[in-house]
Design a protein around this motif. Structure first.
Motif, PDB file in Angstrom:
ATOM      1  N   SER A  72      41.598  12.352 -15.294  1.00  0.00           N
ATOM      2  CA  SER A  72      42.435  11.341 -15.941  1.00  0.00           C
ATOM      3  C   SER A  72      42.158  11.336 -17.443  1.00  0.00           C
ATOM      4  CB  SER A  72      42.163   9.958 -15.349  1.00  0.00           C
ATOM      5  OG  SER A  72      40.885   9.497 -15.739  1.00  0.00           O
ATOM      6  N   TYR A  73      42.868  10.472 -18.145  1.00  0.00           N
ATOM      7  CA  TYR A  73      42.701  10.349 -19.583  1.00  0.00           C
ATOM      8  C   TYR A  73      42.938   8.902 -19.988  1.00  0.00           C
ATOM      9  CZ  TYR A  73      47.787  10.863 -19.370  1.00  0.00           C
ATOM     10  OH  TYR A  73      49.107  10.724 -19.061  1.00  0.00           O
ATOM     11  N   ALA A  74      42.459   8.553 -21.198  1.00  0.00           N
ATOM     12  CA  ALA A  74      42.641   7.194 -21.704  1.00  0.00           C
ATOM     13  C   ALA A  74      42.858   7.252 -23.210  1.00  0.00           C
ATOM     14  CB  ALA A  74      41.425   6.338 -21.388  1.00  0.00           C
ATOM     15  N   LYS A  75      43.715   6.359 -23.699  1.00  0.00           N
ATOM     16  CA  LYS A  75      43.980   6.297 -25.135  1.00  0.00           C
ATOM     17  C   LYS A  75      42.776   5.671 -25.830  1.00  0.00           C
ATOM     18  CE  LYS A  75      48.108   5.237 -26.631  1.00  0.00           C
ATOM     19  NZ  LYS A  75      49.314   4.491 -27.072  1.00  0.00           N
ATOM     20  N   ILE A  76      42.400   6.279 -26.951  1.00  0.00           N
ATOM     21  CA  ILE A  76      41.303   5.746 -27.751  1.00  0.00           C
ATOM     22  C   ILE A  76      41.862   4.889 -28.876  1.00  0.00           C
ATOM     23  CG2 ILE A  76      39.346   6.302 -29.237  1.00  0.00           C
ATOM     24  CD1 ILE A  76      39.175   9.019 -27.727  1.00  0.00           C
ATOM     25  N   GLU A  77      42.729   5.481 -29.704  1.00  0.00           N
ATOM     26  CA  GLU A  77      43.261   4.742 -30.847  1.00  0.00           C
ATOM     27  C   GLU A  77      44.493   5.424 -31.424  1.00  0.00           C
ATOM     28  OE1 GLU A  77      40.793   4.778 -34.387  1.00  0.00           O
ATOM     29  OE2 GLU A  77      39.994   6.735 -33.870  1.00  0.00           O
ATOM     30  N   LEU A  78      45.273   4.651 -32.169  1.00  0.00           N
ATOM     31  CA  LEU A  78      46.378   5.170 -32.980  1.00  0.00           C
ATOM     32  C   LEU A  78      45.760   5.735 -34.247  1.00  0.00           C
ATOM     33  CD1 LEU A  78      49.469   5.296 -33.760  1.00  0.00           C
ATOM     34  CD2 LEU A  78      49.083   3.079 -34.844  1.00  0.00           C
ATOM     35  N   MET A  79      46.210   6.926 -34.670  1.00  0.00           N
ATOM     36  CA  MET A  79      45.662   7.545 -35.874  1.00  0.00           C
ATOM     37  C   MET A  79      46.736   7.619 -36.952  1.00  0.00           C
ATOM     38  SD  MET A  79      42.687  10.019 -34.677  1.00  0.00           S
ATOM     39  CE  MET A  79      42.385  10.327 -36.334  1.00  0.00           C
ATOM     40  N   GLN A  80      46.421   7.127 -38.117  1.00  0.00           N
ATOM     41  CA  GLN A  80      47.323   7.207 -39.261  1.00  0.00           C
ATOM     42  C   GLN A  80      47.254   8.616 -39.840  1.00  0.00           C
ATOM     43  OE1 GLN A  80      49.310   4.646 -40.087  1.00  0.00           O
ATOM     44  NE2 GLN A  80      48.408   3.499 -38.407  1.00  0.00           N
ATOM     45  N   GLU A  81      48.381   9.152 -40.257  1.00  0.00           N
ATOM     46  CA  GLU A  81      48.425  10.521 -40.772  1.00  0.00           C
ATOM     47  C   GLU A  81      47.551  10.723 -42.005  1.00  0.00           C
ATOM     48  OE1 GLU A  81      52.091  12.762 -40.827  1.00  0.00           O
ATOM     49  OE2 GLU A  81      52.988  11.322 -39.440  1.00  0.00           O
ATOM     50  N   GLU A  82      47.286   9.681 -42.770  1.00  0.00           N
ATOM     51  CA  GLU A  82      46.427   9.795 -43.953  1.00  0.00           C
ATOM     52  C   GLU A  82      45.009  10.240 -43.565  1.00  0.00           C
ATOM     53  OE1 GLU A  82      48.074   6.719 -43.284  1.00  0.00           O
ATOM     54  OE2 GLU A  82      49.805   7.397 -44.450  1.00  0.00           O
ATOM     55  N   LEU A  83      44.603   9.955 -42.343  1.00  0.00           N
ATOM     56  CA  LEU A  83      43.262  10.325 -41.874  1.00  0.00           C
ATOM     57  C   LEU A  83      43.104  11.828 -41.662  1.00  0.00           C
ATOM     58  CD1 LEU A  83      42.665   7.503 -39.250  1.00  0.00           C
ATOM     59  CD2 LEU A  83      41.680   7.684 -41.542  1.00  0.00           C
TER      60      LEU A  83
END
Length: 131
Positions: A72-83
């Motif tokens: 399975s998998y789980a979402k960690i976080e939304l990443m902003q493209e600036e990162l």
């Protein structure tokens, strides 16, 4: 004393940055996921993320999952493209049975982009994967 410490190798646990459509906001978003491609559940999963370069450092983000079921998998976080202009680290610790595992995953600067997309295990999506 150090010779007595056994550090097991992490296998079949990955971090992926996936480019996917957000139905709520009608946008293309980049999201970080942890993937458990093992035949066993992972328990007490701790994830610490941060970004850095020579002259910039992001704040530290922490996430805890009590259990990540097998395959399975789980979402960690939304990443902003600036990162993506920074090196992004994901330090992952978890228990498999009574054994603790630990691994640091590194996405080097500018390696997360649309040209680098590939199929992601267990997900019907494309993204950038670090094993």
């Amino acid at each position: 004393m150090k010779d007595d410490i056994i550090i097991p190798e992490v296998k079949n646990v990955y971090i992926a940055i996936v480019n996917e459509y957000n139905d709520i906001y009608n946008t293309q978003d980049w999201n970080a996921y942890i993937i458990n491609d093992k035949e066993v559940d992972l328990e007490m999963v701790l994830i610490v993320t941060s970004g850095y370069s020579k002259d910039k450092t992001t704040s530290v983000f922490r996430k805890k999952l009590d259990k990540l079921p097998k395959k399975s998998y789980a979402k960690i976080e939304l990443m902003q493209e600036e990162l993506f202009a920074l090196n992004n680290t994901f330090k992952v610790s978890f228990f498999e049975g009574h054994t603790m595992f630990d691994k640091t995953y590194l996405f080097r600067k500018n390696t997360i982009n649309l040209k680098a997309l590939q199929p992601i295990p267990l997900m019907e999506a494309k993204g950038v994967l670090v094993k």
